[in-house]
Motif scaffolding. Structure first.
Motif, PDB file in Angstrom:
ATOM      1  N   ASP A  20       0.795  -1.220   0.000  1.00 43.20           N
ATOM      2  CA  ASP A  20       0.000   0.000   0.000  1.00 43.20           C
ATOM      3  C   ASP A  20       0.830   1.275   0.000  1.00 43.20           C
ATOM      4  O   ASP A  20       0.273   2.375  -0.110  1.00 43.20           O
ATOM      5  CB  ASP A  20      -0.968   0.006   1.193  1.00 43.20           C
ATOM      6  CG  ASP A  20      -0.241   0.018   2.533  1.00 43.20           C
ATOM      7  OD1 ASP A  20       0.876  -0.534   2.606  1.00 43.20           O
ATOM      8  OD2 ASP A  20      -0.793   0.569   3.496  1.00 43.20           O
ATOM      9  N   THR A  22       2.672   3.679  -2.015  1.00 43.16           N
ATOM     10  CA  THR A  22       2.709   3.934  -3.458  1.00 43.16           C
ATOM     11  C   THR A  22       4.126   4.183  -3.967  1.00 43.16           C
ATOM     12  O   THR A  22       4.438   3.842  -5.112  1.00 43.16           O
ATOM     13  CB  THR A  22       1.822   5.134  -3.816  1.00 43.16           C
ATOM     14  OG1 THR A  22       2.225   6.278  -3.041  1.00 43.16           O
ATOM     15  CG2 THR A  22       0.352   4.821  -3.528  1.00 43.16           C
ATOM     16  N   THR A  25       5.728   0.744  -4.222  1.00 42.49           N
ATOM     17  CA  THR A  25       5.074   0.050  -5.329  1.00 42.49           C
ATOM     18  C   THR A  25       5.605   0.533  -6.669  1.00 42.49           C
ATOM     19  O   THR A  25       5.933  -0.270  -7.558  1.00 42.49           O
ATOM     20  CB  THR A  25       3.552   0.265  -5.273  1.00 42.49           C
ATOM     21  OG1 THR A  25       3.038  -0.321  -4.079  1.00 42.49           O
ATOM     22  CG2 THR A  25       2.865  -0.368  -6.470  1.00 42.49           C
ATOM     23  N   ARG A  26       5.711   1.852  -6.818  1.00 39.84           N
ATOM     24  CA  ARG A  26       6.164   2.427  -8.085  1.00 39.84           C
ATOM     25  C   ARG A  26       7.594   1.996  -8.416  1.00 39.84           C
ATOM     26  O   ARG A  26       7.894   1.602  -9.549  1.00 39.84           O
ATOM     27  CB  ARG A  26       6.069   3.951  -8.027  1.00 39.84           C
ATOM     28  CG  ARG A  26       6.424   4.641  -9.340  1.00 39.84           C
ATOM     29  CD  ARG A  26       6.126   6.121  -9.286  1.00 39.84           C
ATOM     30  NE  ARG A  26       6.881   6.800  -8.245  1.00 39.84           N
ATOM     31  CZ  ARG A  26       6.356   7.268  -7.108  1.00 39.84           C
ATOM     32  NH1 ARG A  26       5.062   7.097  -6.869  1.00 39.84           N
ATOM     33  NH2 ARG A  26       7.108   7.885  -6.220  1.00 39.84           N
ATOM     34  N   ASP A  41       0.083  -4.547  -9.679  1.00 40.78           N
ATOM     35  CA  ASP A  41       0.027  -3.964  -8.335  1.00 40.78           C
ATOM     36  C   ASP A  41      -1.427  -3.840  -7.884  1.00 40.78           C
ATOM     37  O   ASP A  41      -2.277  -3.313  -8.583  1.00 40.78           O
ATOM     38  CB  ASP A  41       0.737  -2.610  -8.286  1.00 40.78           C
ATOM     39  CG  ASP A  41       0.205  -1.622  -9.307  1.00 40.78           C
ATOM     40  OD1 ASP A  41       0.220  -1.962 -10.503  1.00 40.78           O
ATOM     41  OD2 ASP A  41      -0.229  -0.520  -8.914  1.00 40.78           O
ATOM     42  N   THR A  42      -1.672  -4.355  -6.696  1.00 41.11           N
ATOM     43  CA  THR A  42      -3.013  -4.382  -6.138  1.00 41.11           C
ATOM     44  C   THR A  42      -3.453  -2.981  -5.704  1.00 41.11           C
ATOM     45  O   THR A  42      -2.687  -2.248  -5.088  1.00 41.11           O
ATOM     46  CB  THR A  42      -3.058  -5.316  -4.913  1.00 41.11           C
ATOM     47  OG1 THR A  42      -2.572  -6.594  -5.307  1.00 41.11           O
ATOM     48  CG2 THR A  42      -4.461  -5.444  -4.367  1.00 41.11           C
ATOM     49  N   VAL A  43      -4.684  -2.624  -6.035  1.00 35.97           N
ATOM     50  CA  VAL A  43      -5.225  -1.326  -5.605  1.00 35.97           C
ATOM     51  C   VAL A  43      -6.436  -1.500  -4.693  1.00 35.97           C
ATOM     52  O   VAL A  43      -6.769  -0.604  -3.927  1.00 35.97           O
ATOM     53  CB  VAL A  43      -5.612  -0.457  -6.827  1.00 35.97           C
ATOM     54  CG1 VAL A  43      -4.368  -0.060  -7.604  1.00 35.97           C
ATOM     55  CG2 VAL A  43      -6.598  -1.178  -7.739  1.00 35.97           C
ATOM     56  N   ASP A  44      -7.073  -2.656  -4.746  1.00 37.78           N
ATOM     57  CA  ASP A  44      -8.227  -2.939  -3.891  1.00 37.78           C
ATOM     58  C   ASP A  44      -7.784  -3.906  -2.798  1.00 37.78           C
ATOM     59  O   ASP A  44      -7.759  -5.119  -2.988  1.00 37.78           O
ATOM     60  CB  ASP A  44      -9.352  -3.554  -4.721  1.00 37.78           C
ATOM     61  CG  ASP A  44     -10.624  -3.781  -3.900  1.00 37.78           C
ATOM     62  OD1 ASP A  44     -10.579  -3.603  -2.661  1.00 37.78           O
ATOM     63  OD2 ASP A  44     -11.657  -4.151  -4.497  1.00 37.78           O
TER      64      ASP A  44
END
Length: 239
Positions: A20, A22, A25-26, A41-44
């Protein structure tokens, strides 16, 4: 963080990133894609299993601190339906988090902050030990215990035990060398290619988890600890 573009490889393995933060993740997604991995990449974070089922990854990178449910929960949920390798990532790199993560089904552990070279090395090692056995067509037998090298399944009497990548790797090297102790260093080199990328506690936790699973099918003390040396198959099973 080092740029690996000059060493780009085309792996085509699919990685699911559940993180979570960002920024992390990026960076992870950019660098891993340069190595040829497909990264989702998970967003939910409330419906991770739906994303997992839809994307069908070859490996999951899972943060432990997440919204709604933590990484331990999602590891256990994934293990109910899949043996896909999982590497958990967390800023809390203590022994308790390591033990909990592996007990919930994780294959390896990354403590923040980490270098990209360590991330890539762990991913490559976990993928190799999780999928390399598919091409092997043989059985390894010690006494009345049989390890199927094609399916990564252990057979004992009328019971069978499906093994994770780590469990399969540990049993394979021990059962192929039943009359001698195998050092911890040799096991780590076999599983992770280099001790530099593995915490010694990770091996201990994996062996402990494997022993528990063996006991559940009646194989008690099948893996014997040779103090100061390593591990060896119990002598009674060799005869």
């Amino acid at each position: 963080m080092q740029d690996f573009q000059e060493d780009e490889k085309k792996n085509h393995d699919r990685i699911m990133l559940v993180e979570d933060d960002t920024t992390i993740t990026r960076v992870l997604k950019r660098q891993l894609e340069r190595w040829g991995y497909e990264v989702f990449d998970t967003v939910d974070f409330e419906h991770v299993m739906e994303a997992f089922a839809g994307w069908k990854p070859d490996l999951v990178l899972m943060d432990l601190t997440l919204p709604f449910f933590n990484g331990y929960y999602w590891c256990s949920e994934i293990r109910k339906v899949s043996d896909v390798p999982i590497i958990v990532i967390s800023s809390a790199g203590d022994d308790m988090n390591l033990v909990m993560a592996i007990n919930m089904g994780a294959d390896d552990f990354l403590a923040k902050p980490f270098g990209m070279e360590v991330v890539v090395a762990k991913i490559q090692a976990v993928l190799r030990r999780s999928y390399a056995f598919v091409s092997e067509k043989a059985l390894c037998c010690v006494g009345n215990v049989t390890l199927d090298l094609t399916e990564a399944v252990l057979h004992y009497k009328e019971k069978e035990l499906k093994l994770s990548g780590n469990e399969f790797g540990i049993l394979k090297i021990l059962m192929k060398n039943p009359k001698r102790p195998v050092s911890r260093e040799e096991l780590m080199r076999s599983l992770w290619e280099s001790e530099h990328f593995i915490d010694d506690n990770t091996l201990t936790v994996n062996v402990t988890r494997l022993r528990k699973k063996l006991e559940e099918i009646g194989l008690c003390e099948f893996i014997k600890t040779r103090k100061g040396i390593g591990y060896q198959i119990r002598e009674e099973q060799v005869r």
